[in-house]
Design a protein around this motif. Structure first.
Motif, short mmCIF file in Angstrom:
data_model
loop_
_atom_site.label_atom_id
_atom_site.label_comp_id
_atom_site.label_asym_id
_atom_site.label_seq_id
_atom_site.Cartn_x
_atom_site.Cartn_y
_atom_site.Cartn_z
N GLU A 119 -8.44 7.71 -6.00
CA GLU A 119 -8.31 6.26 -6.15
C GLU A 119 -9.36 5.71 -7.11
O GLU A 119 -9.06 4.89 -7.98
CB GLU A 119 -8.43 5.58 -4.79
CG GLU A 119 -8.31 4.05 -4.86
CD GLU A 119 -8.47 3.41 -3.49
OE1 GLU A 119 -9.22 2.42 -3.39
OE2 GLU A 119 -7.85 3.90 -2.52
N SER B 183 2.66 0.78 -4.38
CA SER B 183 1.61 0.55 -5.37
C SER B 183 1.54 1.68 -6.38
O SER B 183 1.19 1.46 -7.56
CB SER B 183 0.25 0.37 -4.68
OG SER B 183 0.14 -0.92 -4.13
N ARG C 4 0.82 -1.22 0.00
CA ARG C 4 0.00 0.00 0.00
C ARG C 4 0.85 1.26 0.00
O ARG C 4 1.95 1.29 0.54
CB ARG C 4 -0.93 0.01 1.21
CG ARG C 4 -2.10 -0.96 1.05
CD ARG C 4 -3.23 -0.62 1.99
NE ARG C 4 -4.42 -1.41 1.69
CZ ARG C 4 -5.33 -1.07 0.79
NH1 ARG C 4 -5.21 0.06 0.11
NH2 ARG C 4 -6.38 -1.84 0.56
N GLY C 5 0.31 2.31 -0.61
CA GLY C 5 0.99 3.59 -0.64
C GLY C 5 1.98 3.70 -1.79
O GLY C 5 1.68 3.30 -2.93
N ARG D 194 -4.90 0.15 -4.20
CA ARG D 194 -3.97 0.05 -3.09
C ARG D 194 -3.01 1.25 -3.02
O ARG D 194 -2.01 1.18 -2.32
CB ARG D 194 -3.17 -1.26 -3.23
CG ARG D 194 -4.05 -2.48 -3.22
CD ARG D 194 -3.25 -3.78 -3.39
NE ARG D 194 -2.27 -3.97 -2.33
CZ ARG D 194 -2.53 -4.42 -1.11
NH1 ARG D 194 -3.79 -4.71 -0.76
NH2 ARG D 194 -1.57 -4.58 -0.21
N ARG E 56 -3.58 4.22 -1.80
CA ARG E 56 -3.76 5.02 -0.59
C ARG E 56 -3.15 4.31 0.61
O ARG E 56 -3.34 3.10 0.79
CB ARG E 56 -5.24 5.27 -0.32
CG ARG E 56 -5.91 6.19 -1.33
CD ARG E 56 -5.57 7.63 -1.10
NE ARG E 56 -6.36 8.52 -1.95
CZ ARG E 56 -6.21 9.83 -1.99
NH1 ARG E 56 -5.28 10.40 -1.24
NH2 ARG E 56 -6.97 10.56 -2.77
N GLU E 57 -2.44 5.06 1.44
CA GLU E 57 -1.92 4.48 2.67
C GLU E 57 -3.05 4.38 3.69
O GLU E 57 -3.93 5.21 3.75
CB GLU E 57 -0.79 5.35 3.24
CG GLU E 57 0.45 5.35 2.36
CD GLU E 57 1.56 6.21 2.97
OE1 GLU E 57 1.22 7.28 3.53
OE2 GLU E 57 2.73 5.83 2.89
N LYS E 58 -3.00 3.34 4.53
CA LYS E 58 -4.05 3.21 5.55
C LYS E 58 -3.45 3.26 6.93
O LYS E 58 -2.27 3.04 7.11
CB LYS E 58 -4.80 1.88 5.35
CG LYS E 58 -5.72 1.93 4.15
CD LYS E 58 -6.65 0.73 4.12
CE LYS E 58 -7.67 0.86 3.01
NZ LYS E 58 -8.59 -0.30 2.96
N LEU F 27 3.95 11.92 -1.48
CA LEU F 27 4.50 10.95 -0.54
C LEU F 27 6.02 11.05 -0.40
O LEU F 27 6.61 10.25 0.33
CB LEU F 27 4.12 9.53 -0.98
CG LEU F 27 2.63 9.20 -0.98
CD1 LEU F 27 2.37 7.84 -1.64
CD2 LEU F 27 2.06 9.22 0.43
#
Length: 499
Positions: free
Chosen positions: A360, A298, A294-295, A495, A497-499, A415
């Motif tokens: 997204e 991806s 993720r982030g 995927r 977006r960071e969670k 990012l």
């Protein structure tokens, strides 16, 4: 002079509205002009025009050369090496991207940009003077060195010179700069190819280099030259990354060569290529890229999946239309022209502030459009399907690419810390270029294995359909797998977006 323009002396007094009873201060009086300007505001105007001019040159070259390529390959007896003529550019650009990222982080983007534009022009001249397909490919390789230096340096310029709020707009301007070349490039290239010869397309383009040099370099020198932190000690070049960059370029080239040879002896360079690529990819791309972490991982992976599947398919569209449906090089190139406008439209859509919460979803939708357009394109191999079907399909695919490519760039810069912008931009472009090489190698191998080399008998102008000893299955073997790869990209887009 606008109401928000700073002036000498008591700025607040000049900017404030008429006094009110409670003497409320003007909330805009302390905001710097650069904080409210757009990409064409006074602070950014010269820089924006300059770097967009660089992109305009690259766009014109890509559209013009793509139109002339089928004729060049035929006259140089190089149809079996057709995919290599495209992938050679991406192969050498992989090394140049890593070098440019380190160079720009340590010395600023000005020097790699100037060097890259120069190498780009030299490569065009070398290809234009080629007397064999391998010399032509060598020229494309030199172009790739220049293109790799330029593209990463441009991303560093954007990361340093523009605030985050207007980066989507300048990236949308990049996409918009493809519109005119997408229409004029194929028409001009096709006309020149048909009446003067394909060589003049390559030899004539370097004249345009003067324009971006004059416009871009002085503006970059004023706004984004030098290291990110002039007070910090200059870090030495990371020799390990440079060695990995050489490994990734050599490995990609060996795999491409093995894919074109199609014999048992080719297994040796293929194995060596894999041995070079695997550690290089792990060392140059963010951890987790291959497994779609993720982030940032991806984001980097999606860029490669999108660009590789689309470019690998697009490279064969003019050849398919010329040899299977009898179009002239001009008309074959123009079949893709509308895509420049829809690509720009897609990039414009993602740049709207209200679209940010839905980025997204836009990227997922974009990849679905890309997959559909690639899958529809080979339907023109059926005689009863109108040729304009390709143009319509590619317009939708380019709209999707406009949303996806610009969004990956926006997310990458968001990012990345300023001092990491060069390295991360290089990783993004490496994913882009490596995917192009690998998917072109795979597509080219399938094309050759199913008799694609016999397609080279196509005439220079309009020909009777099927007169070239057509092998429609060879083209289908390129397009349909690429559509599947694009569908994988739709999943990767979920995927980013960071969670």
């Amino acid at each position: 002079m606008t109401a928000l323009e700073p002036r000498d002396g008591a700025d607040a007094a000049h900017l404030a509205p008429p006094a009110t009873d409670d003497h409320s201060p003007d909330p805009l009086s302390d905001i710097p002009l650069a904080a409210v300007e757009g990409v064409l505001g006074r602070t950014y105007r010269a820089l924006s025009i300059g770097i967009v001019s660089v992109v305009f040159l690259i766009a014109f070259e890509a559209t013009a050369v793509g139109t002339a390529m089928p004729v060049a390959a035929r006259e140089l007896n190089g149809i079996p090496l057709y995919a290599f003529a495209f992938s050679a550019y991406f192969t050498t650009s992989l090394f140049a991207m890593v070098l440019s990222g380190q160079w720009a982080d340590r010395r600023g983007p000005l020097q790699p940009l100037a060097t890259g534009i120069t190498a780009f022009g030299v490569g065009l001249l070398l290809s234009g003077a080629a007397t064999s397909m391998w010399v032509f490919i060598a020229g494309r390789a030199v172009q790739g060195l220049g293109g790799g230096l330029v593209i990463v340096a441009l991303y560093v310029v954007i990361g340093r010179a523009y605030p985050e709020r207007i980066r989507p707009a300048i990236l949308a301007a990049f996409a918009a700069s493809w519109v005119i070349p997408s229409v004029v490039g194929p028409l001009a290239s096709g006309t020149v190819t048909e009446h003067l010869g394909w060589r003049w397309v390559f030899v004539g383009i370097p004249v345009l280099i003067v324009i971006p040099l004059v416009l871009a370099l002085p503006a970059i020198r004023r706004t984004a030259s030098g290291p990110a932190d002039p007070a910090a000690a200059t870090e030495p070049y990371d020799r390990r990354r440079i060695r990995l960059a050489l490994g990734i370029s050599a490995g990609a080239g060996l795999l491409q060569y093995a894919g074109q040879e199609l014999n048992w002896l080719a297994l040796l360079p293929a194995a060596l290529g894999v041995a070079l690529l695997v550690p290089a990819v792990r060392g140059l791309l963010p951890t987790g890229t291959v497994r779609a972490g993720r982030g940032l991982p991806s984001v980097v992976l999606l860029r490669g999946v999108a660009a590789g599947s689309f470019i690998a398919a697009e490279s064969f569209v003019p050849l398919m239309l010329v040899t299977q449906r009898g179009l002239s090089p001009t008309m074959a190139g123009l079949s893709l022209a509308v895509g420049g406008a829809t690509w720009a439209l897609g990039s414009f859509v993602q740049s709207r502030p209200r679209m940010e919460p839905h980025r997204e979803r836009l990227m997922v939708s974009g990849m679905v459009l890309v997959a559909a357009s690639i899958a529809v394109a080979p339907s023109v191999l059926i005689e009863g399907v109108p040729v304009w079907t390709v143009a319509v399909a590619w317009a939708f695919g380019c709209f999707g690419m406009g949303m996806v490519i610009a969004s990956t760039s926006v997310l990458l810069l968001k990012l990345s810390a300023p001092e990491e912008a060069g390295s991360n931009s290089a990783a993004l472009q490496i994913s882009d270029g490596l995917s192009n090489v690998l998917l072109l190698a795979g597509g080219g191998a399938a094309f050759a294995a199913l008799g694609g080399g016999a397609v080279g008998a196509a005439a220079h102008g309009a020909v009777e359909a099927g007169a070239s000893g057509s092998h429609p299955g060879a083209f289908a073997a390129v397009f349909l797998p690429m559509a599947g790869v694009a569908l994988v990209g739709a999943w990767v887009a979920t995927r980013v977006r960071e969670k």
